[in-house]
Design a protein around this motif. Structure first.
Motif, mmCIF file in Angstrom:
data_model
loop_
_atom_site.group_PDB
_atom_site.id
_atom_site.type_symbol
_atom_site.label_atom_id
_atom_site.label_comp_id
_atom_site.label_asym_id
_atom_site.label_seq_id
_atom_site.Cartn_x
_atom_site.Cartn_y
_atom_site.Cartn_z
ATOM 1 N N ALA A 14 14.704 -4.260 -39.065
ATOM 2 C CA ALA A 14 13.510 -5.080 -38.839
ATOM 3 C C ALA A 14 13.743 -6.432 -39.504
ATOM 4 O O ALA A 14 13.429 -6.636 -40.684
ATOM 5 C CB ALA A 14 12.272 -4.396 -39.396
ATOM 6 N N SER B 41 6.993 -5.815 -38.142
ATOM 7 C CA SER B 41 7.902 -4.826 -38.734
ATOM 8 C C SER B 41 7.320 -3.418 -38.630
ATOM 9 O O SER B 41 8.035 -2.446 -38.339
ATOM 10 C CB SER B 41 8.169 -5.172 -40.205
ATOM 11 N N GLN C 135 14.556 -2.642 -43.659
ATOM 12 C CA GLN C 135 13.549 -3.694 -43.619
ATOM 13 C C GLN C 135 14.085 -4.923 -44.340
ATOM 14 O O GLN C 135 14.410 -4.873 -45.523
ATOM 15 C CB GLN C 135 12.266 -3.230 -44.309
ATOM 16 N N VAL D 88 6.028 -6.430 -46.581
ATOM 17 C CA VAL D 88 7.032 -5.580 -45.944
ATOM 18 C C VAL D 88 7.786 -4.749 -46.977
ATOM 19 O O VAL D 88 8.201 -3.616 -46.688
ATOM 20 C CB VAL D 88 8.029 -6.385 -45.074
#
Length: 297
Positions: free
Chosen positions: A88, A117, A137, A160
């Motif tokens: 992501a 994400s 991530q 995130v």
């Protein structure tokens, strides 16, 4: 190079048209992976896919569109097989004072970086469960220490990081590994554009030596590729940034003290101003969403 555990595996990369995403695609192709490249910029995605030595599929999609992501995932499964790893990486940024920021543009940064994400993880989790796969991530140095003039970007990247840690705890028992990448400054369109704004340039150059260095995107890509191979829980670029983690509690008062003293003169005495969405990727996102936000692309 020696055999990679990614060889003949399908890897999805969002935000793959340029910058770190494109550099990672090239690095993973060297390791024999099949690549699914997702992003806004169809022609650029096609060009990146055509330049890779392994099988690659370019899919133009907005990561904030769950239905579009579902369609992309179905195409990837049909043409490349179930993904064993998903990165992501898609992200945008803008700078400027929060008080005068455009609420729509500010919110779009959060929507792409954080919500996009989460949509990416939600769509591909069934594949990662089936392959006992890995979700990486891409966060940022901004996840560890927030800075003035970048409130939306810093909030999204802190978000995130928290999202990935929560997901990591939820899916570990299902054989899915989740990692967080903390790249510092990489030589991308976004950073090069930011350097054209005096305040953002001063923010960077007033950071400690080492932290303020802009690293080539392909150097960061090598670190991320190794993290994918090792299913790392965290990867830092450069590696010594991990030393900041125990000290992150001390960063906000230090940053506030420096900003109180220096921020008024960081834009050469002119009023601090908004940058708009930074880099060619940010401009592509603005063009793609112009009908929704009511502004020209």
């Amino acid at each position: 190079m020696t055999h990679s555990p990614l060889q003949d595996r399908t890897v999805v990369i969002t935000g793959a048209a340029r910058g770190l995403g494109a550099a990672l695609a090239h690095e993973l192709a060297r390791r024999g992976a099949r690549l699914a490249l997702l992003g806004h910029e169809g022609p650029r995605l096609d060009a990146v896919a055509a330049s890779l030595p392994t099988a690659a599929l370019a899919v133009e999609v907005d990561v904030t569109d769950p239905r579009g992501l579902q369609d992309a995932a179905g195409e990837i499964r049909g043409r490349l097989g179930r993904p064993s790893a998903v990165v992501a990486n898609a992200g945008i940024a803008e700078g400027g004072p929060f008080a005068t920021s455009d609420p729509v543009s500010w919110g779009r940064v959060i929507e792409v970086n954080l919500t996009g994400s989460a949509h990416t993880a939600r769509v591909f989790l069934p594949d990662l469960r089936a392959t006992a796969g890995y979700f990486l991530q891409v966060a940022s140095l901004a996840s560890i220490g927030a800075t003035p003039m970048m409130s939306a970007y810093c909030a999204s990247k802190a978000g995130v990081e928290a999202f990935a840690h929560s997901l990591q705890a939820e899916v570990a028992h299902e054989g899915v590994a989740v990692g967080v990448a903390y790249p510092a400054w990489a030589d991308t369109d976004m950073i090069r554009d930011a350097e054209g704004f005096a305040a953002l340039h001063e923010l960077r150059v007033h950071m400690p030596p080492g932290v303020r260095t802009i690293h080539p995107a392909d150097v960061a890509a090598v670190r991320l590729a190794r993290a994918l191979e090792r299913r790392s829980t965290a990867v830092y670029v450069p590696a010594w940034l991990r030393l900041l983690q125990p000290l992150r509690w001390a960063l906000p008062p230090v940053v506030a003290r420096l900003a109180r003293r220096d921020l008024p003169r960081w834009d050469a005495g002119r009023p601090l101003r908004a940058t708009g969405r930074l880099g060619a990727g940010g401009q592509a996102d603005r063009a793609a969403t112009a009908p929704d936000d009511g502004r020209p692309g």
